[in-house]
Motif scaffolding. Structure first.
Motif, PDB file in Angstrom:
ATOM      1  N   GLU A  32     -16.066  -5.633  -7.123  1.00  0.00           N
ATOM      2  CA  GLU A  32     -15.496  -6.671  -7.976  1.00  0.00           C
ATOM      3  C   GLU A  32     -16.032  -6.530  -9.398  1.00  0.00           C
ATOM      4  OE1 GLU A  32     -15.285 -11.583  -8.159  1.00  0.00           O
ATOM      5  OE2 GLU A  32     -16.118 -10.544  -6.413  1.00  0.00           O
ATOM      6  N   CYS A  33     -15.146  -6.706 -10.381  1.00  0.00           N
ATOM      7  CA  CYS A  33     -15.554  -6.578 -11.777  1.00  0.00           C
ATOM      8  C   CYS A  33     -16.534  -7.688 -12.141  1.00  0.00           C
ATOM      9  CB  CYS A  33     -14.342  -6.630 -12.701  1.00  0.00           C
ATOM     10  SG  CYS A  33     -14.778  -6.474 -14.443  1.00  0.00           S
ATOM     11  N   PRO A  34     -17.711  -7.349 -12.694  1.00  0.00           N
ATOM     12  CA  PRO A  34     -18.719  -8.353 -13.005  1.00  0.00           C
ATOM     13  C   PRO A  34     -18.523  -9.038 -14.361  1.00  0.00           C
ATOM     14  CG  PRO A  34     -19.594  -6.188 -13.454  1.00  0.00           C
ATOM     15  CD  PRO A  34     -18.206  -5.974 -12.895  1.00  0.00           C
ATOM     16  N   VAL A  35     -17.477  -8.674 -15.093  1.00  0.00           N
ATOM     17  CA  VAL A  35     -17.243  -9.260 -16.417  1.00  0.00           C
ATOM     18  C   VAL A  35     -16.197 -10.364 -16.306  1.00  0.00           C
ATOM     19  CG1 VAL A  35     -16.517  -8.792 -18.791  1.00  0.00           C
ATOM     20  CG2 VAL A  35     -17.779  -7.052 -17.504  1.00  0.00           C
ATOM     21  N   PRO A  36     -16.462 -11.546 -16.860  1.00  0.00           N
ATOM     22  CA  PRO A  36     -15.483 -12.632 -16.801  1.00  0.00           C
ATOM     23  C   PRO A  36     -14.164 -12.241 -17.461  1.00  0.00           C
ATOM     24  CG  PRO A  36     -17.620 -13.455 -17.535  1.00  0.00           C
ATOM     25  CD  PRO A  36     -17.721 -11.957 -17.521  1.00  0.00           C
ATOM     26  N   ASP A  37     -13.064 -12.750 -16.914  1.00  0.00           N
ATOM     27  CA  ASP A  37     -11.746 -12.457 -17.480  1.00  0.00           C
ATOM     28  C   ASP A  37     -11.662 -12.860 -18.945  1.00  0.00           C
ATOM     29  OD1 ASP A  37     -10.920 -11.470 -15.048  1.00  0.00           O
ATOM     30  OD2 ASP A  37      -9.854 -13.300 -14.446  1.00  0.00           O
ATOM     31  N   ALA A  38     -12.309 -13.962 -19.298  1.00  0.00           N
ATOM     32  CA  ALA A  38     -12.244 -14.439 -20.681  1.00  0.00           C
ATOM     33  C   ALA A  38     -12.859 -13.433 -21.646  1.00  0.00           C
ATOM     34  CB  ALA A  38     -12.959 -15.786 -20.809  1.00  0.00           C
ATOM     35  N   THR A  39     -13.929 -12.781 -21.234  1.00  0.00           N
ATOM     36  CA  THR A  39     -14.567 -11.783 -22.093  1.00  0.00           C
ATOM     37  C   THR A  39     -13.683 -10.551 -22.228  1.00  0.00           C
ATOM     38  OG1 THR A  39     -16.773 -12.539 -21.451  1.00  0.00           O
ATOM     39  CG2 THR A  39     -16.605 -10.316 -22.377  1.00  0.00           C
ATOM     40  N   ILE A  40     -13.084 -10.131 -21.130  1.00  0.00           N
ATOM     41  CA  ILE A  40     -12.181  -8.978 -21.178  1.00  0.00           C
ATOM     42  C   ILE A  40     -11.011  -9.263 -22.113  1.00  0.00           C
ATOM     43  CG2 ILE A  40     -10.620  -7.514 -19.841  1.00  0.00           C
ATOM     44  CD1 ILE A  40     -12.481  -7.995 -17.425  1.00  0.00           C
ATOM     45  N   GLU A  41     -10.441 -10.458 -22.006  1.00  0.00           N
ATOM     46  CA  GLU A  41      -9.321 -10.823 -22.872  1.00  0.00           C
ATOM     47  C   GLU A  41      -9.750 -10.889 -24.327  1.00  0.00           C
ATOM     48  OE1 GLU A  41      -6.118 -10.922 -22.115  1.00  0.00           O
ATOM     49  OE2 GLU A  41      -6.808 -10.199 -20.165  1.00  0.00           O
ATOM     50  N   ALA A  42     -10.966 -11.370 -24.582  1.00  0.00           N
ATOM     51  CA  ALA A  42     -11.474 -11.430 -25.956  1.00  0.00           C
ATOM     52  C   ALA A  42     -11.626 -10.033 -26.540  1.00  0.00           C
ATOM     53  CB  ALA A  42     -12.805 -12.169 -25.994  1.00  0.00           C
ATOM     54  N   MET A  43     -12.109  -9.071 -25.723  1.00  0.00           N
ATOM     55  CA  MET A  43     -12.243  -7.701 -26.194  1.00  0.00           C
ATOM     56  C   MET A  43     -10.870  -7.064 -26.431  1.00  0.00           C
ATOM     57  SD  MET A  43     -15.455  -7.108 -26.595  1.00  0.00           S
ATOM     58  CE  MET A  43     -15.425  -8.809 -27.194  1.00  0.00           C
ATOM     59  N   LYS A  44      -9.906  -7.366 -25.581  1.00  0.00           N
ATOM     60  CA  LYS A  44      -8.559  -6.846 -25.789  1.00  0.00           C
ATOM     61  C   LYS A  44      -7.969  -7.393 -27.087  1.00  0.00           C
ATOM     62  CE  LYS A  44      -7.275  -6.005 -20.945  1.00  0.00           C
ATOM     63  NZ  LYS A  44      -6.378  -6.411 -19.829  1.00  0.00           N
TER      64      LYS A  44
END
Length: 263
Positions: A96-108
């Motif tokens: 499972e990805c350990p990075v929150p979805d919100a952080t991934i979306e912020a980086m995108k």
């Protein structure tokens, strides 16, 4: 730029340091990006060396360095994944990805803004300033990219990331894995494999990057600068993946700008 169709970004560190997870996240955040795995260049199991009575998958002798450099040269020249590489590593789960979805979306969102017309990313990825096809980025994920024995591989990397991990965390993460898809089928670590093979090999190949050779101590910043290796030297040995991703995104944008003459 020298007319190459792709840049190669090395992401290296000990087994279970987060290389594949970070590579997959960066692939999904940056455009025109794909992954090449060092693990796809293992020799057949019958050709692997042994150590302490066990097969040794964690040394340079287990890898086909000529095949790896051939693949990297192809990528730099053509900008495409080599058709002669049959990837097995993508069949392995990283959990499972350990990075929150919100952080991934912020980086995108950060990268999307960087790619807007008038911003450096647009000039880099749209058409290399109108002088050719869009640039591609290859992320080379590997446990042994900066060792003395793999100098020929390191020489073909444009950006070199190094991820740290403690022995305790690496052992726990590797122990949680079911095993690995191989050319012959499937490999599961025998008891004591990390202590007898994985960690000693990591220390032997990477001690030169650290002050006093202590791989859980401070990285030698003079050595990193000389070798062009980028790491989070201001953090502890075990950096959480969310922090690592934020650092990697920012650093990769800056590195691409420098390489492509945007700075």
């Amino acid at each position: 730029m020298d007319g190459r169709k792709a840049l190669v970004v090395g992401i290296s560190g000990a087994s279970s340091s987060g290389k594949t997870t970070l590579s997959r996240l960066l692939r999904d955040i940056f455009p025109n990006t794909f992954i090449l795995h060092e693990d796809d260049f293992y020799k057949p199991e019958s050709e692997l060396p042994t150590k302490d009575g066990l097969l040794d998958w964690d040394c340079a002798e287990a890898l086909s360095i000529p095949d790896m450099t051939k693949a990297l040269s192809h990528i730099r020249e053509h900008g495409t994944f080599p058709s002669f590489v049959d990837s097995k590593e993508d069949q392995n789960s990283v959990g499972e990805c350990p990075v929150p979805d919100a952080t991934i979306e912020a980086m995108k969102a950060k990268v999307r803004a960087w790619l807007e017309p008038g911003r450096p990313g647009h000039a880099i990825f749209s058409s290399q300033g109108g002088n050719g096809p869009p640039l591609r980025v290859c992320l080379l994920d590997g446990f042994l990219l900066y060792a003395r024995e793999t100098a020929a591989v390191s020489a073909l990397l444009d950006v070199r990331f190094f991820l740290r991990v403690s022995r305790e965390r690496a052992t726990a993460r590797r122990g949680a894995r079911d095993g690995y898809v191989t050319l012959e089928g499937f490999w599961s670590d025998p008891p004591g494999y990390v202590d007898r093979i994985v960690w000693p090999n990591y220390v032997a190949s990477h001690a030169w990057l650290f002050e006093g050779g202590d791989v859980e101590g401070k990285l030698d910043e003079a050595v990193l600068a000389r070798e062009g290796i980028l790491a989070q030297t201001d953090r502890g040995v075990d950096v959480d993946m969310e922090t690592m991703l934020e650092w990697a995104v920012e650093t990769l944008m800056r590195q691409l700008e420098e390489i492509c003459g945007m700075r």
